[in-house]
Design an enzyme around this catalytic site. Structure first.
Site, PDB file in Angstrom:
ATOM      1  N   GLN A 128       0.840  -1.197   0.000  1.00  0.00           N
ATOM      2  CA  GLN A 128       0.000   0.000   0.000  1.00  0.00           C
ATOM      3  C   GLN A 128       0.880   1.253   0.000  1.00  0.00           C
ATOM      4  OE1 GLN A 128      -2.734   0.144   3.289  1.00  0.00           O
ATOM      5  NE2 GLN A 128      -3.185   2.297   3.048  1.00  0.00           N
ATOM      6  N   GLY A 129       0.751   2.069  -1.043  1.00  0.00           N
ATOM      7  CA  GLY A 129       1.533   3.300  -1.147  1.00  0.00           C
ATOM      8  C   GLY A 129       0.695   4.525  -0.841  1.00  0.00           C
ATOM      9  N   SER A 131       1.281   6.761   2.590  1.00  0.00           N
ATOM     10  CA  SER A 131       2.085   7.753   3.296  1.00  0.00           C
ATOM     11  C   SER A 131       3.310   8.168   2.488  1.00  0.00           C
ATOM     12  CB  SER A 131       2.548   7.209   4.651  1.00  0.00           C
ATOM     13  OG  SER A 131       1.463   6.992   5.514  1.00  0.00           O
ATOM     14  N   GLU A 251      -9.747  -0.853   6.686  1.00  0.00           N
ATOM     15  CA  GLU A 251      -8.507  -1.126   7.413  1.00  0.00           C
ATOM     16  C   GLU A 251      -8.723  -1.012   8.916  1.00  0.00           C
ATOM     17  OE1 GLU A 251      -3.811   0.289   7.576  1.00  0.00           O
ATOM     18  OE2 GLU A 251      -5.251   1.470   6.444  1.00  0.00           O
ATOM     19  N   ASN A 393      -3.513   7.817  16.817  1.00  0.00           N
ATOM     20  CA  ASN A 393      -4.531   7.941  17.866  1.00  0.00           C
ATOM     21  C   ASN A 393      -5.152   9.330  17.863  1.00  0.00           C
ATOM     22  OD1 ASN A 393      -4.190   5.332  18.762  1.00  0.00           O
ATOM     23  ND2 ASN A 393      -3.793   5.893  20.890  1.00  0.00           N
ATOM     24  N   GLU A 394      -4.339  10.340  17.578  1.00  0.00           N
ATOM     25  CA  GLU A 394      -4.858  11.708  17.561  1.00  0.00           C
ATOM     26  C   GLU A 394      -5.876  11.891  16.434  1.00  0.00           C
ATOM     27  OE1 GLU A 394      -1.140  11.488  19.755  1.00  0.00           O
ATOM     28  OE2 GLU A 394      -1.681  10.849  17.727  1.00  0.00           O
TER      29      GLU A 394
END
Length: 407
Positions: A128-129, A131, A251, A393-394
């Site tokens: 998976q590309g 980020s 996901e 998490n943020e």
């Protein structure tokens, strides 16, 4: 919510249990148990995938018309739970659970006919590309550029330049699904498209990134004037952000986390009954230890109730929606909490960090104290990534605040 199983679902669960008992290879189970990371190596994962594919169960989340089982949401949940309780390895999620739903939802008929069977057969192994070095949590800020161009033979292509980072198993993959910027002159979300890239194409290079735990799990992928057929565009130009949100929902909430977390917590509890507390007793008898385990156990059970609730919504034809951010947030924190328990369980022996991989098979390094102690530190360090990958998490907290709580 009624969580009692019908006679039919109870029979299905027994069928799955019997299949796992008779068909889960010991070497695969042992390899999965000795893998510190979320993703097992293909030498384990692809073997198990092939066993399930032969049974017709690999595409258990897929519609029947595309080679899936057509199981109900409850059957899918029961299957995942029994696999977790049996110690089966995680499946190769990137193709099976993330890309495949994108292909059958947004892809054209040619893409469905070509790619879906190859995912099931294992002929294609995907990474998976998403980020990039400057676009992680702010994924819409990605800069990898895809420019439409005519080839000398008259074919229609994109020329892609940029790089992707934290690309899991790119060193094993032969294909990558990726987000690219096809229009830099519109709102940043509107200029993104979803493209499929053959990693054997000239101009693609993969550089390994070794984690602090010693695992080669992630990579940086460089794309330099990579020519990609326009036929590899999924959906329409500019639809990539919509597709990405759809994929990320799968996901974050497309699997059940609670059974696997519960299984790992069981292993920690079992080991604590054998480990001394340094005072002549067993660690399992210490009040503070039992309190920590009980807190984690309650968290796992609460997470399972949330996952079952989401499953019941899916069974009614509703989308999982932003509630998947809640399961991702809770599962990430619990993963880290359980792995910290394992480190504390083994004391100094749990601090060993052998950088040799794999930690299974004939070439595995000899553990100090026990196999569990050998895995404690690598798993603890690897699980630091849980609160980052798939949305930090943020980010999850912001989604929950806005979309679930209405704040």
């Amino acid at each position: 919510m009624d969580i009692d199983l019908s006679p039919e679902d109870a029979a299905f669960r027994e069928e799955v249990r019997a299949f796992l008992r008779d068909n889960l290879p010991d070497a695969v189970k042992a390899g999965a148990a000795a893998t510190p990371s979320v993703f097992v190596e293909p030498e384990i994962g692809q073997v198990w995938n092939a066993v399930l594919n032969e049974r017709g169960w690999l595409g258990y989340q897929w519609p029947k018309e595309y080679g899936g089982t057509g199981w109900t949401p409850l059957q899918r949940y029961l299957f995942e739970k029994e696999c977790a309780l049996a110690g089966a390895p995680n499946l190769t999620v990137l193709g099976l659970k993330l890309l495949a739903p994108v292909i059958w939802t947004f892809g054209n008929e040619a893409q469905k006919a070509f790619y879906l069977p190859r995912i099931l057969s294992g002929e294609d192994y995907w990474c998976q590309g998403f980020s990039e070095p400057g676009a992680g949590s702010d994924l819409a800020g990605l800069k990898t550029r895809a420019v439409r161009a005519k080839a000398d033979d008259g074919g229609d292509n994109y020329v892609v330049n940029g790089s992707k980072i934290w690309t899991t198993h790119a060193h094993h993959a032969n294909r990558m699904f990726t987000l690219v910027r096809t229009n830099p002159d519109v709102k940043k979300q509107a200029g993104i498209s979803f493209l499929l890239i053959d990693l054997d194409t000239p101009g693609v290079s993969v550089r390994p990134i070794l984690t602090v735990a010693g695992d080669h799990e992630v990579n940086q992928v460089f794309l330099e004037n990579v020519v990609v057929p326009a036929a590899n565009l999924v959906g329409e130009e500019g639809q990539g952000w919509t597709i990405a949100k759809f994929l990320l929902e799968n996901e974050r909430g497309g699997s059940c986390h609670a059974p696997k977390l519960g299984y790992d917590l069981d292993q920690v509890e079992r080991a604590a009954r054998e480990e001394g507390d340094g005072r002549g007793g067993k660690l399992a008898d210490q009040v503070e230890w039992r309190r920590r385990v009980a807190r984690a156990r309650l968290g796992v059970e609460a997470l399972e109730m949330i996952e079952l609730k989401i499953m019941s919504e899916i069974a009614k034809g509703r989308k999982p929606g932003p509630q998947t951010s809640l399961t991702k947030l809770l599962a990430s924190n619990l993963r880290q909490e359980i792995d910290l328990l394992a480190v504390d369980l083994y004391g100094p022996a749990g601090l060993q960090l052998d950088m040799t991989r794999p930690l299974y098979g004939e070439t595995a390094p000899e553990p100090i104290h026990s196999n569990g102690a050998q895995l404690a530190a690598p798993r603890y360090l690897n699980s630091r990534a849980w609160t980052i990958f798939g949305g930090t998490n943020e980010v999850q907290s912001t989604i929950i605040a806005k979309s679930v709580l209405g704040l």
